[in-house]
Design an enzyme around this catalytic site. Structure first.
Site, PDB file in Angstrom:
ATOM      1  N   TYR A  85      12.696  97.918  45.690  1.00  0.00           N
ATOM      2  CA  TYR A  85      12.363  96.814  46.596  1.00  0.00           C
ATOM      3  C   TYR A  85      11.058  97.062  47.354  1.00  0.00           C
ATOM      4  CZ  TYR A  85      17.077  94.895  45.903  1.00  0.00           C
ATOM      5  OH  TYR A  85      18.221  94.370  45.361  1.00  0.00           O
ATOM      6  N   LYS A 119      22.190 105.535  37.955  1.00  0.00           N
ATOM      7  CA  LYS A 119      22.063 105.170  36.542  1.00  0.00           C
ATOM      8  C   LYS A 119      21.293 106.304  35.892  1.00  0.00           C
ATOM      9  CE  LYS A 119      22.539 102.079  33.205  1.00  0.00           C
ATOM     10  NZ  LYS A 119      23.858 101.761  32.629  1.00  0.00           N
ATOM     11  N   ASP A 152      27.052 100.639  36.355  1.00  0.00           N
ATOM     12  CA  ASP A 152      27.793  99.622  35.589  1.00  0.00           C
ATOM     13  C   ASP A 152      29.291  99.893  35.650  1.00  0.00           C
ATOM     14  OD1 ASP A 152      26.997 101.927  34.245  1.00  0.00           O
ATOM     15  OD2 ASP A 152      26.869 100.992  32.286  1.00  0.00           O
ATOM     16  N   ASP A 208      22.733  96.769  47.186  1.00  0.00           N
ATOM     17  CA  ASP A 208      22.641  95.336  47.489  1.00  0.00           C
ATOM     18  C   ASP A 208      23.740  94.599  46.721  1.00  0.00           C
ATOM     19  OD1 ASP A 208      21.781  92.814  48.143  1.00  0.00           O
ATOM     20  OD2 ASP A 208      19.841  92.952  47.144  1.00  0.00           O
ATOM     21  N   ASP A 231      27.876  93.463  48.179  1.00  0.00           N
ATOM     22  CA  ASP A 231      28.352  92.073  48.162  1.00  0.00           C
ATOM     23  C   ASP A 231      29.625  91.957  47.333  1.00  0.00           C
ATOM     24  OD1 ASP A 231      26.302  91.164  49.748  1.00  0.00           O
ATOM     25  OD2 ASP A 231      25.889  89.425  48.464  1.00  0.00           O
TER      26      ASP A 231
END
Ligand code: NAD
Length: 353
Positions: free
Chosen positions: A137, A188, A220, A244, A248
């Site tokens: 980001y 990852k 994942d 992020d 959620d």
């Protein structure tokens, strides 16, 4: 000297819900002083700036910030630097709030509100710790360019420094010490160099926290495990982008947006505490907003920034009690409950304290 909290109610239902949290903190009798200042759209209205200088000065002179919510249709057409959410983003940057803590708790009484089966989520008590100031980001270079083949391409840069990983890992292990002492680091590492480095540094930091159990999971798989068996987790720590998405996902396991608190901390345990929901313009002024996410944010504030663990526990126990007593605001209502408005829910929590 007594501790100070800067209270930034913001817009929409912000003032309604922070007022209840302020009553709860007052009732604890800890001698904490609280002062309010405008932020977001309210800051723009008062001083032409979503983060007025006087508001920032109040925050700097305080031990922690209790934040309501910002935004609303009235401010949607303002130029970007004047938009309400800039107040929030500038506070995060100014205080270097790199650690975002989002607990996802499913109270047994509210398990039916989840879109998952009640038995999968009842009793869930998970903390997602998201790094908030690094990763893809913010990494440079980024942009859109024309490549050697003459085709346009977009690109971003995933980047983490060792010190950034060290401090978030340390925060995760310290948070786990106040909970069930298990940390799952999500990465990852099978594909991304940055996150293999993340894993290596987390393993190194763990050498100072041998009382904590550390595991690793690919993102994942973590996304899948969160809906398959979320109760396997205690603390999940991860980078900005994975966090992020996973935070959620985890918040929706609970099904009740009006119940979820959050904290954003810096290296000195200074923090900003806020409900995860927004300013809810659709119910503003109706007196029906659920204040519990903000009241639970106040509990986190006491725990993480003021070191008042016992007081934090008292607030959380009071919230459990009012739910067990059947008190519900409109967003979590169900047949046979005692439906109450914002102030009456605050009253119930005070009585339970
Ligand atoms: P929202 O979270 O404000 O509302 C989503 C839905 O949840 C609405 O139906 C609302 O009534 C309900 N809801 C939210 N909080 C509730 C509560 N405490 N009690 C009962 N019901 C509640 O999200 P939105 O509608 O997408 O955004 C509204 C405004 O809030 C926008 O301007 C947005 O930019 C802003 N926003 C601010 C923050 C923040 O301040 N951190 C976060 C998200 C959105």
């Amino acid at each position: 000297m007594g501790k100070k909290i800067a209270v930034l109610p913001g817009d929409g239902i912000g003032p309604e819900i922070t007022a209840q949290a302020v009553r709860v903190i007052d009732a604890l009798g800890l001698g904490i002083s609280m002062a309010e200042a405008p932020v977001g759209g309210a800051g723009y209205d008062a001083a032409g700036d979503p983060l007025p200088a006087a508001t920032l000065a109040l925050c700097e002179a305080s031990d922690a910030i209790l934040f309501g919510a910002v935004g609303g249709p009235k401010y949607d057409a303002l130029p970007r630097p004047m938009r309400p959410e800039q107040g929030l983003l500038r506070l995060r940057k100014h205080f270097d709030l790199y650690a975002n803590l989002r607990p996802a708790i499913v109270y047994p009484e509210l398990a039916h509100a989840s879109s998952l089966k009640a038995e999968v989520v009842a009793g869930l008590d998970l903390l997602i710790l998201r790094e908030l100031t690094g990763d893809i980001y913010f990494g440079q270079p980024r942009g859109v360019r024309t490549n050697e083949a003459g085709e346009r391409e977009g690109f971003d840069t995933m980047r983490y420094t060792e010190s950034e990983i060290r401090r978030i890992a340390k925060t995760a292990f310290e948070a786990a010490r106040k909970r069930s002492r298990r940390v799952c680091s999500v990465d990852k590492a099978n594909v991304l160099e940055t996150t293999q480095f993340w894993r290596d540094v987390v393993i190194d930091v763990h050498k100072d926290f041998t009382d904590i159990e550390l595991s690793h999971m690919y993102v994942d798989n973590a996304a899948m495990q969160l809906v398959r068996n979320p109760k396997q987790f205690d603390v999940i720590v991860t980078g900005n982008m994975f966090g992020d998405i996973l935070s959620d996902e985890a918040s929706m396991l609970t099904g009740s947006i009006g119940m979820l608190p959050s904290a954003s901390l810096n290296a000195k345990s200074f923090g900003m505490y806020e409900p995860i929901h927004g300013s809810a313009p659709d119910i503003t002024g109706k007196g029906i907003a659920n204040p519990l996410a903000t009241i639970l944010s106040a509990a986190m504030l006491l725990r993480y920034s003021l070191g008042e663990e016992a007081a934090a526990g008292r607030i959380e126990a009071a919230v459990r009690k009012v739910l067990a007593q059947g008190y519900r605001t409109a967003d979590i209502t169900e047949p046979g409950c005692r439906q109450v408005g914002t102030v009456a829910m605050g009253d119930a929590v005070l009585a339970a304290l």
